[in-house]
Motif scaffolding. Structure first.
Motif, mmCIF file in Angstrom:
data_model
loop_
_atom_site.group_PDB
_atom_site.id
_atom_site.type_symbol
_atom_site.label_atom_id
_atom_site.label_comp_id
_atom_site.label_asym_id
_atom_site.label_seq_id
_atom_site.Cartn_x
_atom_site.Cartn_y
_atom_site.Cartn_z
ATOM 1 N N GLN A 84 81.586 90.009 91.019
ATOM 2 C CA GLN A 84 80.530 89.935 89.995
ATOM 3 C C GLN A 84 79.140 90.190 90.599
ATOM 4 N N PRO A 85 78.934 91.382 91.166
ATOM 5 C CA PRO A 85 77.646 91.660 91.820
ATOM 6 C C PRO A 85 76.505 91.748 90.824
ATOM 7 N N ILE A 90 83.513 100.161 93.727
ATOM 8 C CA ILE A 90 83.192 99.147 92.715
ATOM 9 C C ILE A 90 84.169 99.356 91.565
ATOM 10 N N ILE A 93 82.665 94.536 94.357
ATOM 11 C CA ILE A 93 82.368 95.540 95.385
ATOM 12 C C ILE A 93 83.280 95.265 96.564
ATOM 13 N N ASN A 115 76.172 101.463 94.927
ATOM 14 C CA ASN A 115 76.361 102.825 94.410
ATOM 15 C C ASN A 115 75.664 103.852 95.305
ATOM 16 N N ARG A 128 72.435 94.496 93.553
ATOM 17 C CA ARG A 128 73.467 94.713 94.577
ATOM 18 C C ARG A 128 74.375 95.890 94.168
ATOM 19 N N ARG A 129 74.660 95.988 92.869
ATOM 20 C CA ARG A 129 75.490 97.089 92.388
ATOM 21 C C ARG A 129 74.790 98.437 92.645
ATOM 22 N N ASP A 158 78.344 87.151 92.834
ATOM 23 C CA ASP A 158 77.268 87.797 93.583
ATOM 24 C C ASP A 158 77.066 87.172 94.967
ATOM 25 N N ASP A 169 72.877 93.314 89.363
ATOM 26 C CA ASP A 169 72.517 94.708 89.116
ATOM 27 C C ASP A 169 71.904 95.344 90.359
ATOM 28 N N ASP A 198 84.129 92.697 87.758
ATOM 29 C CA ASP A 198 83.814 93.762 88.702
ATOM 30 C C ASP A 198 83.667 93.196 90.109
#
Length: 957
Positions: A623-624, A415, A612, A633, A628-629, A401, A626, A610
């Motif tokens: 590993q972003p 992602i 980004i 998105n 940041r994810r 992150d 939640d 995962d």
């Protein structure tokens, strides 16, 4: 490169004997200021080592290597002796070409003369000529060469009918670049003619640029054992007719030999051998030339002497290019092959003692034929690591992150899980004393790799991946690769070292080809090579996952990017590379988000986590969280909406909010892509790289060929849309085989671009004539590459001025590319004479910052948003505005999301980008206020680094 010019010709000379003539030759060089007087004595020293008589009344005396310090300037003088004189070897000489060469330039002259050495009437013509032009014309007459090689032959194809085989053979000629689409149509409209013994012939001349013979044989013999497709020149002279007859004689020779029914059983190499006159019972030896300058006079003479010592005739041919097999006992024939270092010679002999004779020939060629030679070294950066006792240790992976900033290479955001491509370590010995065991190991590894590929093809169940793997499977069946490896093994290499040497030599040869598709085969070859090497070393190659992923690698080549499955690869992250590397350019064209130059820490990322990837800002986040994810998105959804809106409005002009129009064109590497560019909203072609047509032909394309190609682009553009064509930009780091240039320590600073074109003014003149002819009054903009100052521009413009007088009603503007810093610094002196400037930011950046954009460690620093580059752009714009010129940018910076506003703020009038980027670049411009970005751009010029510029731009967005 040495050129034959009228002022170098001395007519109507006379001499008492050859010694007197040689003295006169040395004096001629001295009077011309080319050499010190002491150089003349070295001409005699060279003759004492061996005669420099070539044939057809020509001798080329030159100094010894030790005399090169007497050379002031490279040059030559031609002395004509109409009455002839007896040379010291008993031959009659009517022309002496004496050469002062500081390096090995005389070898180029020698290669260019070989085609006249056996031509009838040349000796008489040289003796009888009463003006310099006639002598130069005799020596410069370009030979007509035929094509018959692996590119024109298709063996054992799964086609049964003779019509289908004819189509395959015609297509091979089309793909080899010797005929156009019209030729295929002409062939398909004919019925093959029977030659007997299940051999069939079809002939055509439509759209043919070079005599050639296409051959196709079926996998299973039906009513045809082979179909031959003969390509004739549409307007052939006697020389071309002779070449075409030679191709037909090859076919008839096979027919007369009685081997016609067995042709379908032969592989490609054997089939070419039969057409070259090698019988089924002949012994054949393949061996590569190792001499630095190929088979020039000295090694060729030694080869001929060894061939003459054998008890039976030996013939030799080049494996590539379609040259006839010639007598290895003929000096002029051997020199005429023009064999270069690394090319494969094929020797053949028949009868008792043939194997022994060929072994003697092979040993002599491998040992250098009297010259010190280096091994055919492995220069590939893709060579597998080997003999490492410790595994490679990378820097720790980036923290979870946490954003990692690198170089934005291709816009887009994604992602997906990470897949790190880590090549295994290949540990092996270089040499082995047991060649028999090594050959068995190699054959077993090839069989295992082939079986592995077969399983993967079945599992792929069709699609692009299956097609690629099938091509790899075919490569493993190529006997040439195995034979080259076995040759190295027989010389003491291990199976691993011999195999990789064969792979690398073939890959480098493919990478040098002009045809892009064929050149990209180099990456496939190395993939195949690593697969077999893995079997030999007991290690397996990493396989990508079958779900969407972000590919992480140390670096990746253009061909590798081209093969990515865009349905699964959601992004590309590399440790090395820069935004202007070729792989980054190709990633943009494929629409794959890419971030490059991130450092080796990314190679420590764990597979499956995962990540980004933001190719617009040059940022990745492993590993972003939640939150940041979720933000990512939303950004992905917004970008998708922006792209959809941009595509819908792609035909609308790019006008800023304060009503400033910026033209957006497309960069094209091929005229066939012009229609696609228009469909994507391009308002013209901002850069046509015209070298594509020159690199696709074995000789310089003539006027008609070029007109046909350029007209395709104009017709696709339609009325009103301009085409900006860059004149031929080759040489240095982009050589053409038919324009050999001596090796240069710094090819980016050498004979390239306009410098090379001005050395070939007739080629530049033909190109401009072709462009103007093809335009037919439509808007044409011609620009010269690599111009350093106004003097070079005027030299090129003088040629243009002569050509344009031949036309009425033209719409042509003349400009220069700003790629050299001196051109930008002197823009004020150029602007009064040009109609426009086009800034090539890729080269301008690397020359300004002294960073090779392909450098594996430094390319990430070659950033076009560096303040030094921006200042040069502003200087160019200011000079243009003062004199009513327009300024475009055609480098990769024009499509950089962070750079568009900066360039518009600096005052450029046109941006030319990859066709795929046209809608988005237009959309970005429509959101800008020219007044606002101009103020921001001025502030950026006071910053110190490219990083500071990008930080400032990002803060404003």
């Amino acid at each position: 490169m040495l050129e034959l010019t009228s002022d170098a010709v001395l007519l109507d000379q006379s001499a008492d004997d050859w010694r007197d003539a040689l003295t006169q030759a040395g004096s001629a060089l001295t009077r011309a200021g080319l050499v010190d007087p002491a150089y003349g004595q070295s001409l005699f020293q060279r003759e004492s080592e061996g005669s420099t008589y070539l044939g057809n009344g020509i001798a080329i005396p030159h100094g010894t290597p030790a005399s090169r310090n007497y050379v002031k300037t490279t040059g030559l003088r031609l002395l004509q002796y109409p009455d002839g004189l007896e040379w010291h070897d008993g031959n009659r000489v009517s022309l002496i070409i004496t050469i002062a060469a500081a390096n090995d330039e005389h070898l180029d002259i020698l290669r260019r003369l070989t085609h006249v050495l056996d031509a009838p009437g040349v000796a008489e013509g040289l003796a009888a000529a009463d003006n310099a032009a006639d002598i130069i014309a005799l020596l410069s007459r370009a030979p007509v060469q035929a094509r018959l090689d692996r590119a024109t032959v298709a063996a054992r194809v799964p086609v049964a009918s003779r019509e289908g085989l004819a189509a395959v053979a015609a297509t091979r000629l089309y793909e080899a670049g010797v005929a156009g689409a019209g030729f295929i149509g002409q062939i398909m409209g004919q019925t093959p003619v029977s030659l007997g013994d299940k051999l069939w012939l079809v002939e055509g001349s439509a759209d043919v640029t070079q005599p050639a013979l296409g051959v196709a044989t079926p996998a299973e013999v039906g009513d045809a054992a082979a179909v031959f497709v003969l390509a004739r020149l549409p307007h052939a002279d006697e020389a071309a007719d002779d070449v075409t007859r030679g191709l037909l004689e090859r076919v008839l020779g096979v027919l007369e030999s009685g081997e016609a029914p067995r042709l379908a059983q032969l592989d490609t190499g054997q089939l070419i051998g039969r057409l070259a006159g090698e019988s089924a019972g002949a012994e054949v030896l393949r061996v590569r030339v190792r001499n630095a300058h190929g088979l020039h006079a000295r090694p060729a003479k030694n080869l001929v002497q060894i061939a003459r010592e054998q008890r039976l005739p030996i013939r030799v041919r080049l494996e590539s290019g379609g040259a006839d097999a010639v007598s290895a006992a003929s000096l002029t024939k051997v020199i005429g092959l023009g064999a270069r270092r690394g090319q494969m010679l094929v020797f053949s002999a028949e009868g008792e003692g043939a194997a022994t004779a060929l072994e003697a020939i092979g040993n002599a060629v491998r040992s250098g034929l009297g010259e010190d030679v280096l091994p055919l070294e492995d220069t590939s950066e893709a060579r597998p690591s080997r003999n490492k006792t410790e595994p490679r240790v990378y820097a720790p992976a980036p923290a979870a992150d946490t954003a990692l900033d690198a170089v934005a290479a291709s816009p887009g955001m994604a992602i997906a899980p990470v897949f790190v491509l880590r090549l295994p370590e290949f540990n092996y010995a270089d040499t082995s004393d047991d060649s028999i065991s090594e050959r068995k190991r190699l054959d077993a590894a090839i069989r295992e790799a082939y079986g592995q590929l077969t399983e993967l093809i079945q599992a792929a169940d069709g699609g692009d991946m299956a097609e690629i793997l099938s091509m790899h499977e075919e490569m493993l069946r190529d006997p040439e690769l195995r034979e080259a490896a076995v040759e190295a093994i027989n010389e003491g290499a291990s199976a691993e070292a011999g195999w990789w040497q064969a792979i690398d030599a073939s890959a480098r040869a493919q990478a040098a080809l002009a045809d892009r598709i064929l050149a990209e085969r180099a990456a496939d070859l190395r993939d195949v090579g690593r697969r077999v090497l893995g079997r030999l070393c007991g290690v397996s190659m990493p396989e990508p996952p079958d779900h969407p992923y972000i590919l992480v690698a140390e670096d990746i080549g253009p061909s590798d990017v081209a093969q990515l499955d865009t349905q699964r690869v959601r992004g590309l992250l590399t440790a090395k590379g820069g935004a202007t590397s070729h792989s980054a350019i190709l990633a943009r064209s494929l629409g794959i988000p890419a971030v490059v130059g991130a450092g080796e820490s990314v190679l420590s990322l764990a597979d499956g986590i995962d990540m980004i990837i933001d190719g617009e800002r040059g940022r990745v986040v492993p590993q972003p969280s939640d939150d940041r994810r979720a933000r990512a998105n939303r950004a992905i959804a917004e970008r998708a909406e922006l792209e959809a809106e941009a595509f819908t409005a792609r035909f609308e002009p790019a006008v800023t909010t304060d009503n400033v129009r910026i033209e957006v064109g497309a960069n094209l590497g091929n005229t066939s892509h012009a229609a696609d560019a228009v469909e994507r909203g391009a308002e013209g072609v901002g850069l046509l790289r015209t070298e594509f047509i020159f690199m696709a032909h074995p000789a310089a394309p003539d006027l008609d060929t070029q007109v046909t190609e350029y007209k395709r682009a104009f017709e696709a553009l339609g009325p009103g849309r301009p085409l900006v064509a860059r004149t031929l930009d080759v040489g240095g780091d982009k050589p053409l085989d038919y324009w050999p240039v001596p090796p240069e320590d710094n090819p980016f600073l050498g004979l390239r671009g306009i410098r090379l074109a001005l050395n070939r003014p007739q080629v530049l003149e033909t190109q401009m004539r072709a462009l103007i002819t093809a335009s037919e009054g439509r808007p044409l903009r011609i620009m010269f590459p690599m111009v350093k100052d106004v003097a070079e521009f005027h030299q090129a413009k003088a040629i243009y001025d002569r050509v344009v007088q031949e036309f009425d009603g033209v719409d042509v503007q003349l400009g220069v590319m700003v790629e050299v810093p001196s051109c930008a610094l002197l823009a004020e002196t150029l602007a009064p004479h040009v109609d426009f400037f086009s800034i090539g930011t890729n080269d301008l950046t690397q020359y300004t910052l002294a960073i090779d954009r392909g450098h594996p460690r430094l390319s990430g620093q070659a950033d076009g948003l560096h303040p030094a580059v921006l200042r040069l752009i502003l200087m160019t714009v200011a000079a243009a505005e003062a004199h009513g010129c327009w300024v475009g940018v055609c480098g990769e910076l024009a499509s950089d999301a962070q750079a568009v506003g900066v360039l518009v703020g600096l005052g450029v009038h046109e941006l030319s980008v990859n066709a795929r980027q046209v809608p988005l670049v237009k959309a970005r411009i429509r959101r800008l206020s020219q007044a606002e970005v101009s103020t921001r751009a001025e502030a950026l010029l006071s910053l110190a680094t490219a990083a500071e510029v990008r930080e400032a731009v990002e803060a404003e967005q």
